[in-house]
Design an enzyme around this catalytic site. Sequence first.
Site, PDB file in Angstrom:
ATOM      1  CD  GLN A  79     115.726  -2.995 168.616  1.00 17.42           C
ATOM      2  OE1 GLN A  79     115.277  -3.352 167.533  1.00 17.42           O
ATOM      3  NE2 GLN A  79     115.667  -1.720 169.007  1.00 17.42           N
ATOM      4  CG  HIS A 144     113.972  -1.349 163.589  1.00 15.48           C
ATOM      5  ND1 HIS A 144     113.542  -0.214 162.955  1.00 15.48           N
ATOM      6  CD2 HIS A 144     113.950  -1.052 164.915  1.00 15.48           C
ATOM      7  CE1 HIS A 144     113.276   0.730 163.853  1.00 15.48           C
ATOM      8  NE2 HIS A 144     113.519   0.226 165.061  1.00 15.48           N
ATOM      9  CD  GLU A 236     101.519   2.827 160.111  1.00  9.65           C
ATOM     10  OE1 GLU A 236     101.914   3.897 159.621  1.00  9.65           O
ATOM     11  OE2 GLU A 236     101.440   1.753 159.449  1.00  9.65           O
ATOM     12  CE1 TYR A 246      98.575  -2.337 155.077  1.00  5.05           C
ATOM     13  CE2 TYR A 246     100.038  -3.516 153.593  1.00  5.05           C
ATOM     14  CZ  TYR A 246      98.788  -3.351 154.158  1.00  5.05           C
ATOM     15  OH  TYR A 246      97.749  -4.174 153.806  1.00  5.05           O
ATOM     16  CE1 TYR A 257     112.208   6.731 168.542  1.00  3.42           C
ATOM     17  CE2 TYR A 257     113.721   6.033 166.814  1.00  3.42           C
ATOM     18  CZ  TYR A 257     112.648   5.767 167.650  1.00  3.42           C
ATOM     19  OH  TYR A 257     112.007   4.545 167.603  1.00  3.42           O
TER      20      TYR A 257
END
Length: 357
Positions: A79, A144, A236, A246, A257
Amino acid sequence: MKQLIFAISSFVLSAVSAQAATVRTEAIADKLNYPWSVAELPEGGFLVTERSGQLLYVSDSGDKQVIKLDLPDLYATAQAGLFEVLLTPDFVTSRELVISYSCGTEDANNTCVVRTKLSAQPPYIVTNSQNIFTALPKKEGAAHYGARMTWLADNTLLVALGDGFVYREQAQNLDNHLGKIVRITRNGKAPADNPFFHSQAPEIFSYGHRNVQGLIYDQARDSIWQHEHGPKGGDELNKIVKGGNYGWPIATFGIDYTGAKVSPFSQLPGVKAPLYQWTPSLAPAGLALYQGDLLVAHLAGKRLQRLRLIDDQWQLEGDYLQELNARLRAVYVAPSGRILVLTDSAEGKLLQVSFED
């Protein structure tokens, strides 16, 4: 070379309208290597980032030019890689860009932002590159990063940051940047009116995020809209406010997972509840504002969604582009009004999308 792909009809499945909407799609460019972000240049053509590390200029006819970047600390794998390219508010006169990317090594990396200057005409070059932000602490792994960015009305910059996946508890720690949205000036300084200015991470604007993949400022409503990936379920859509928590990972609609609960709570006092959530996950990966509506590109969901704000609630207006059977990495509404979509693959495409309501 532009090529007409198809015209499709999609029935609107919401209380907003029961009428059919037509979407027309053209391919502007193909053979893009996991494209991540696109920005329209005022003189015409586009800047496109490829996650593997290339910044491209793509003309309206689909011709490509690689623009060499001076990013010696770029870390590109899984990523990790080159992320968002964003023009500065005064780009027409300054020719400055901001670019986010993963910086460091396998054992110590995070999200960085550089400011650089683009030449006035092709063949394009960039000069005067300087780092304006490095997310801390450096961490292991290649997951991430967040990395979406948007300018606010006061010309400060919001940068979304991920939780680093295995560091999720740090999203509630106000002494670091993991799982946060930060607000900085054009020079990378923390504005004095940031909500946690006297903490060890004065750049923090909001916290409790998992992996933010959509972030835009809505000038007409003076609102910041954001979406982020949940784990298994619980993606979200949020309205971001200064100092807001949040919830990740203490409150979530998703599960791990493995099937285990991340938290027994979907909502908690003091935690901002999402305005809209996707369960099962569709993996929203791009966010844009179009005629007052939100456009959301999805990776796992392989679709473009249009959401409309009705009585202070975001409601689904329709699903589009499912016939492409393609992971969609980004959606961008250009200053010219053109809607652009990037497909996520080793043979990715830059598409222009038109709604014919």
